[in-house]
Scaffold this motif. Structure first.
Motif, short mmCIF file in Angstrom:
data_model
loop_
_atom_site.label_atom_id
_atom_site.label_comp_id
_atom_site.label_asym_id
_atom_site.label_seq_id
_atom_site.Cartn_x
_atom_site.Cartn_y
_atom_site.Cartn_z
N THR A 258 1.48 -6.28 8.93
CA THR A 258 2.52 -5.31 8.61
C THR A 258 2.62 -5.12 7.10
OG1 THR A 258 3.75 -5.95 10.60
CG2 THR A 258 4.98 -4.78 8.91
N ALA A 259 2.61 -6.22 6.35
CA ALA A 259 2.70 -6.15 4.88
C ALA A 259 1.46 -5.47 4.29
CB ALA A 259 2.87 -7.55 4.30
N ALA B 88 1.53 -2.15 2.06
CA ALA B 88 1.05 -2.22 0.68
C ALA B 88 -0.10 -1.25 0.43
CB ALA B 88 0.64 -3.65 0.34
N ALA B 89 -0.94 -1.05 1.43
CA ALA B 89 -2.07 -0.14 1.30
C ALA B 89 -1.65 1.32 1.42
CB ALA B 89 -3.12 -0.45 2.37
N GLY B 90 -0.46 1.56 1.99
CA GLY B 90 -0.02 2.93 2.22
C GLY B 90 -0.87 3.62 3.28
N ILE B 91 -1.33 2.85 4.24
CA ILE B 91 -2.27 3.36 5.22
C ILE B 91 -1.70 4.51 6.06
CG2 ILE B 91 -1.78 1.69 7.06
CD1 ILE B 91 -5.25 2.95 6.03
N ASP B 92 -0.41 4.49 6.36
CA ASP B 92 0.17 5.59 7.13
C ASP B 92 0.02 6.92 6.38
OD1 ASP B 92 0.91 4.16 9.38
OD2 ASP B 92 2.92 3.74 8.63
N ASP B 93 0.32 6.93 5.08
CA ASP B 93 0.19 8.15 4.28
C ASP B 93 -1.26 8.58 4.16
OD1 ASP B 93 2.94 8.24 3.91
OD2 ASP B 93 2.86 7.16 2.00
#
Length: 123
Positions: A105-106, A110-115
């Motif tokens: 989850t973190a 932190a990677a902004g993978i959803d965006d």
């Protein structure tokens, strides 16, 4: 209540708060104690400040020797509390599904993978 039980409760709370967006994680350089003068490697360290405390979660790779010249890497997830001088003052490396869930989850946050995925899927 034991430290182990309190840690499990904290990890569960952090998963919930991260999912709600109330806790923000950032990729940072791992504290020196996690990588140096050990048979360990921490290729990814993610940190947050929660209630005035610095908390870290990390990919922990440990060199496991089968003979003098033969070894392999094992992989686990670690969780720690860090002081303001980047010293690890407490850590937990007990394997648990909740700790892996918090790490994933973190890392996603932190990677902004959803965006990133939304941008790639946009027509």
């Amino acid at each position: 209540m034991s430290t182990e039980n309190k840690t499990a409760q904290l990890i569960t709370k952090l998963i919930r708060e991260t999912s709600k967006g109330n806790v923000k994680w950032e990729v940072k350089n791992a504290p020196r104690a996690l990588n140096f003068e050990t048979e360990n490697s921490v290729p990814l360290y993610i940190q947050t400040e929660y209630k005035g405390k610095l908390l870290g979660i990390y990919d922990l790779r440990t060199k496991c020797f089968t003979d003098m010249d033969e070894w392999h890497w094992s992989e686990s997830v670690g969780f720690c509390i860090v002081d303001d001088q980047a010293r690890v003052i407490w850590e937990a490396n007990e394997t648990s599904p909740a700790l892996f869930d918090l790490y994933n989850t973190a890392r996603e946050q932190a990677a902004g993978i959803d965006d990133i995925l939304d941008d790639l899927l946009e027509d």
